[in-house]
Write a protein that holds these residues in place. Sequence first.
Motif, PDB file in Angstrom:
ATOM      1  N   ALA A  21       0.865  -1.187   0.000  1.00 42.48           N
ATOM      2  CA  ALA A  21       0.000   0.000   0.000  1.00 42.48           C
ATOM      3  C   ALA A  21       0.895   1.229   0.000  1.00 42.48           C
ATOM      4  N   ILE A  79       0.450  -5.054   2.595  1.00 45.41           N
ATOM      5  CA  ILE A  79      -0.976  -5.271   2.819  1.00 45.41           C
ATOM      6  C   ILE A  79      -1.140  -6.604   3.533  1.00 45.41           C
ATOM      7  N   THR A  88      -6.038  -2.843   2.791  1.00 43.36           N
ATOM      8  CA  THR A  88      -5.246  -1.829   2.097  1.00 43.36           C
ATOM      9  C   THR A  88      -5.271  -0.515   2.879  1.00 43.36           C
TER      10      THR A  88
END
Length: 257
Positions: A21, A79, A88
Amino acid sequence: MNVITRAQWGARAPERASYQATWAQRTTFYVHYSAASKTQKVRAIQDYHMDTHGWNDIGYNWLVDSAGNIYEGQGWLSIGAHVANHNTAGIGVCFIGKDGDDTKLAREAIRWLYDEACRRAGRKLAIKGHRDSNATKCPGDKLYAWVRAGLPVDAPKPPTTGATYTVVRGDTLSGIAARYGTTVAKIAELNGIKNANLIHPGQKLKLPSTPSSHTVVRGDTLGGIAKRYGTTVDKLVKLNGIKNPNLIHPGQKLKLR
Ligand SMILES: [Zn+2]
């Protein structure tokens, strides 16, 4: 804070690399509990996630035990697998233990992770318990009440002489320097670091001590001084009996600790 890296707790390599992320995508800090023995080893949790659930790695980003030790799970931006549909956006921190096993030290460590996440994100992240997003008892009633209250802890003490900091993945020397109100040069000198770009997770860094006082110069603000020395305006106001935080004057000597 005592941060135990993956290498230090004997992590297995992930089955495959996790998706990453960005800080822009990270909006929420999720608190979990393991709902099992407080002496359970992080490696046992990882084995369970990988072998029983078939996940690629331990599901949490970070874990905290009742002694206040912080364990690196997947780290800040990988993630994880800890909250359905929100992995996320969410950084997942797991307290190792059952409802009611949490301690002051554990709460301080979780709060430290929250503050660190906000600092890295450059903004405040929402604080949630796992049960806010999925049908679960997680993180237990006691920890959840604390989550709902906004993770309150007593203000952390400023670093003192001989304090050390353990480098975690993603750290930079300039980030650490900013956090503790010091400079890259000072930390490099104290630790005999030749190349400021070469620090590694698990490395222990000595931190310079906070001076006992600061003499105000023209242009100083209480906010700026607080930032420089890793403290807060509130603390400086109390320490120095200041009535109006906007009224400090050049030459004034302020206690810092
Ligand atoms: Zn959970």
